[in-house]
Write a protein that holds these residues in place. Structure first.
Motif, PDB file in Angstrom:
ATOM      1  N   GLU A 127      30.651  44.200  45.455  1.00 25.29           N
ATOM      2  CA  GLU A 127      29.423  43.701  44.835  1.00 25.29           C
ATOM      3  C   GLU A 127      29.791  43.082  43.500  1.00 25.29           C
ATOM      4  OE1 GLU A 127      25.774  46.071  45.033  1.00 25.29           O
ATOM      5  OE2 GLU A 127      26.907  47.549  46.200  1.00 25.29           O
ATOM      6  N   GLN A 128      29.362  41.853  43.283  1.00 24.04           N
ATOM      7  CA  GLN A 128      29.742  41.115  42.087  1.00 24.04           C
ATOM      8  C   GLN A 128      29.406  41.885  40.808  1.00 24.04           C
ATOM      9  OE1 GLN A 128      31.399  38.228  42.368  1.00 24.04           O
ATOM     10  NE2 GLN A 128      31.507  37.682  40.201  1.00 24.04           N
ATOM     11  N   ASP A 129      28.237  42.512  40.774  1.00 22.27           N
ATOM     12  CA  ASP A 129      27.831  43.211  39.559  1.00 22.27           C
ATOM     13  C   ASP A 129      28.646  44.472  39.290  1.00 22.27           C
ATOM     14  OD1 ASP A 129      25.975  41.271  39.062  1.00 22.27           O
ATOM     15  OD2 ASP A 129      24.213  42.487  39.569  1.00 22.27           O
ATOM     16  N   PRO A 187      35.692  55.440  37.913  1.00 22.34           N
ATOM     17  CA  PRO A 187      35.588  56.627  38.783  1.00 22.34           C
ATOM     18  C   PRO A 187      34.561  56.457  39.891  1.00 22.34           C
ATOM     19  CG  PRO A 187      35.781  57.301  36.498  1.00 22.34           C
ATOM     20  CD  PRO A 187      35.605  55.802  36.476  1.00 22.34           C
ATOM     21  N   GLU A 188      33.365  55.998  39.559  1.00 22.13           N
ATOM     22  CA  GLU A 188      32.336  55.836  40.584  1.00 22.13           C
ATOM     23  C   GLU A 188      32.684  54.715  41.558  1.00 22.13           C
ATOM     24  OE1 GLU A 188      27.599  54.760  40.717  1.00 22.13           O
ATOM     25  OE2 GLU A 188      28.282  56.349  39.353  1.00 22.13           O
ATOM     26  N   LEU A 189      33.257  53.617  41.051  1.00 14.15           N
ATOM     27  CA  LEU A 189      33.609  52.496  41.932  1.00 14.15           C
ATOM     28  C   LEU A 189      34.716  52.889  42.906  1.00 14.15           C
ATOM     29  CD1 LEU A 189      33.483  49.451  39.468  1.00 14.15           C
ATOM     30  CD2 LEU A 189      31.780  50.154  41.164  1.00 14.15           C
ATOM     31  N   LEU A 237      41.070  45.795  40.104  1.00  8.60           N
ATOM     32  CA  LEU A 237      40.914  46.606  41.319  1.00  8.60           C
ATOM     33  C   LEU A 237      39.881  46.037  42.285  1.00  8.60           C
ATOM     34  CD1 LEU A 237      41.005  50.223  39.843  1.00  8.60           C
ATOM     35  CD2 LEU A 237      42.864  48.622  40.265  1.00  8.60           C
ATOM     36  N   LYS A 238      39.342  44.879  41.997  1.00 10.69           N
ATOM     37  CA  LYS A 238      38.220  44.343  42.771  1.00 10.69           C
ATOM     38  C   LYS A 238      38.553  44.123  44.247  1.00 10.69           C
ATOM     39  CE  LYS A 238      39.386  39.592  41.441  1.00 10.69           C
ATOM     40  NZ  LYS A 238      39.760  39.134  42.793  1.00 10.69           N
ATOM     41  N   ASP A 239      39.792  43.739  44.570  1.00  9.59           N
ATOM     42  CA  ASP A 239      40.127  43.483  45.973  1.00  9.59           C
ATOM     43  C   ASP A 239      40.172  44.761  46.808  1.00  9.59           C
ATOM     44  OD1 ASP A 239      40.197  40.777  45.522  1.00  9.59           O
ATOM     45  OD2 ASP A 239      42.132  40.478  46.504  1.00  9.59           O
ATOM     46  N   LEU A 240      40.275  45.909  46.160  1.00 11.85           N
ATOM     47  CA  LEU A 240      40.123  47.163  46.905  1.00 11.85           C
ATOM     48  C   LEU A 240      38.753  47.197  47.565  1.00 11.85           C
ATOM     49  CD1 LEU A 240      41.567  49.561  44.190  1.00 11.85           C
ATOM     50  CD2 LEU A 240      42.605  49.181  46.433  1.00 11.85           C
ATOM     51  N   ALA A 241      37.738  46.747  46.828  1.00 13.03           N
ATOM     52  CA  ALA A 241      36.380  46.709  47.374  1.00 13.03           C
ATOM     53  C   ALA A 241      36.256  45.658  48.463  1.00 13.03           C
ATOM     54  CB  ALA A 241      35.377  46.453  46.251  1.00 13.03           C
ATOM     55  N   THR A 278      29.373  33.893  51.787  1.00 11.53           N
ATOM     56  CA  THR A 278      28.567  34.621  50.829  1.00 11.53           C
ATOM     57  C   THR A 278      29.151  36.020  50.656  1.00 11.53           C
ATOM     58  OG1 THR A 278      27.083  35.553  52.488  1.00 11.53           O
ATOM     59  CG2 THR A 278      26.510  33.367  51.592  1.00 11.53           C
ATOM     60  N   GLN A 279      28.680  36.733  49.651  1.00  8.75           N
ATOM     61  CA  GLN A 279      29.138  38.105  49.441  1.00  8.75           C
ATOM     62  C   GLN A 279      28.835  38.965  50.664  1.00  8.75           C
ATOM     63  OE1 GLN A 279      28.397  40.273  45.586  1.00  8.75           O
ATOM     64  NE2 GLN A 279      27.077  41.523  46.885  1.00  8.75           N
TER      65      GLN A 279
END
Length: 519
Positions: A349-351, A57-59, A338-342, A448-449
């Motif tokens: 952010e990796q964490d 939810p927060e992400l 869902l990471k690619d949404l970010a 890099t990130q």
């Protein structure tokens, strides 16, 4: 009204929840057994659901604030990435799976974390509506199991530029060997699950053929820490393969990006192939070694050898992992769908995506092979949990047995029932795996990130301001219009055959141009 949601919003949310429930039941029960001789797959799946419940939810709110879900769906429709049919269909599934498990344990009520539930479902519905805009459905099962993502301006280019093959020739042989190796490689790198592959289509081609578009994802050094170093020789992180076939009908391209064909998929029926790379930073699809058939064959052979070597390296590394490390890696692949949404939104952010919430870590002792494995079977196959038995008279779609998979949000919260809004902010997380140290492979180089996020925030695809004209219905009545010409020429910018040909080509025109170019 005790919450700032209208009755119709709750009706919409529960309808989408039920649609997701029915899709998930069909997909889970139509598969073979989900197990592995190396990874404890079902335990890591169960833990990933709980992690998603606490963190998503927060992400998703963080992502939505930077780039709205529907805008990401529009962007993702133009490239091959981890924002695709399978991963986006899983937004309600994994999240509601965690909720259902905790309800069944007596740790949640259906009226808990209501705002979280509605926000996640709303995000999932919006991103899927935009992603599947080309066929105006939320998911492929709405379209009779078809996932026709692209409009004509892109599929024309794919068909025009595909390189012809015949069984046994150099490219045909190299292509089939590459696909076999890449499948095994992606399956292992994703902890023996199939999330590295997504398919969409089918798209009709000339003379009754059909085209399948196949995305292979996270092949190089990427978000997964365990691919640092081992995957460095792989040039591209994402590859999209275009396969045109004769005498084959893909009667199913489903909500999990899988396909079934009649007759069964036969490599001897492949008549043309293409290869592209793309991601959240690219302006559409970039051809990869498609100058001619020999060039592409040589490249596929080279990458196949490198993937085979990387596969051996991963086997050796993973054989040394503890059971906890295997659970952590597998659950982070699932949780991280869902990471690619970010990445699209430029807030990765990796964490955020590769730690396990401490509230979820508490459940790890339960994730042994017996309980953790059986949990998933009961949840998504048998539907035998007590929380899934709402009424002795109700049955889930596709089954004659009692039980319904996901519990809806009770409408009583609109009257006087007690409810809670959220699980609260993300708390500290941890993992037994080594941290990521390598760079991120993108179409703009290895970054890099911070560099990756900065470029993502600046990226604006060509013709973005005309995206609402990227509609085959509008094109049908406006071919030749200056806006249509701009859209088609943007898709054709890297085409070997159709560059600057515009919006008025028919299939026969494309065939003539393709023949003249000796494709």
């Amino acid at each position: 009204m005790p919450i700032d949601r209208r009755y119709i919003d709750l009706l919409d949310a529960n309808a989408y929840l039920r649609k997701a429930s029915e899709s998930f039941y069909f997909q889970c029960t139509a598969r073979t057994v989900q197990e592995s001789k190396l990874f404890p797959v079902n335990p890591y799946i169960a833990l990933s659901y709980i992690n998603a419940w606490y963190r998503w939810p927060e992400l998703l709110r963080k992502i939505d604030a930077a780039m709205p879900a529907e805008e990401i769906g529009d962007r993702a429709r133009q490239v091959g990435s981890y924002v695709n049919t399978i991963t986006m269909s899983l937004i309600p599934q994994f999240y509601l799976g965690g909720r259902q498990m905790l309800i069944d344990m007596g740790l949640l009520r259906p009226t808990d974390a209501v705002e979280d539930v509605l926000d996640v479902l709303d995000f999932g519905r919006r991103v899927n509506l935009a992603l599947h805009r080309g066929h105006a459905h939320v998911m492929p099962s709405d379209a009779g199991q078809r996932a026709q993502i692209h409009t004509e301006r892109q599929t024309q280019v794919f068909e025009a530029d595909a390189l012809g093959v015949t069984p046994g020739d150099k490219l045909h042989t190299a292509f089939n060997r590459f696909m076999a190796t890449a499948s095994a490689y992606g399956f292992l790198s994703h902890c023996e699950c199939r999330l590295s592959f997504n398919n969409h289509g089918p798209y009709k081609t000339r003379n009754g053929g059909e085209m399948l578009v196949r995305d292979m994802l996270d092949l190089s050094e990427c978000d997964y820490p365990w691919m640092d170093g081992i995957a460095a020789p792989i040039e591209h992180n994402n590859l999209t393969v275009v396969v045109i076939m004769k005498d084959t009908h893909f009667h199913m391209v489903d909500d999990w990006g899988s396909f079934e064909a009649t007759p069964a998929y036969d490599a001897n029926n492949i008549v043309a192939v293409g290869l592209y790379t793309s991601d959240h930073l690219s302006d559409g699809y970039i051809p990869v070694h498609m100058n001619d058939a020999s060039d592409l064959a040589d490249y596929l052979d080279d990458q196949r050898e490198k993937m085979a070597e990387a596969t051996t390296g991963m086997w050796k590394m993973m054989a040394g992992w503890t059971r906890e490390q295997m659970i952590d890696a597998g659950q982070l692949v699932y949780f991280g769908v869902l990471k690619d949404l970010a990445h699209f939104a430029g807030v990765y952010e990796q964490d955020d995506w590769f730690l396990i919430e401490e509230r979820a870590q508490r459940f790890k002792p339960l994730m042994n092979d017996e309980y953790g494995g059986g949990f998933i079977a009961e949840l998504v196959g048998l539907m035998s949990m007590s929380s899934q038995q709402w009424s002795e008279h109700h049955m889930e779609k596709f089954t004659d047995g009692r039980g319904e998979m996901w519990t809806p949000v009770p409408y009583s919260i609109l009257a006087d029932d007690e409810w809670t809004p959220t699980v609260g902010p993300i708390v500290e997380g941890s993992t037994s795996l080594p941290p990521k140290k390598g760079l991120y492979t993108t179409t703009k180089g290895r970054l890099t990130q911070e560099e990756n996020n900065a470029l993502a925030r600046k990226t604006k695809p060509s013709m973005w301001d005309l995206r609402h004209y990227d509609d085959d219905t509008w094109i049908k009545y406006n071919a030749g219009d200056p806006r249509a010409e701009e859209l088609y020429r943007a898709a054709q910018q890297n085409s070997y055959v159709l560059r600057d040909r515009g919006s008025e080509l028919k299939m026969d025109d494309v065939a003539e141009l393709r023949a003249a170019a000796a494709r």
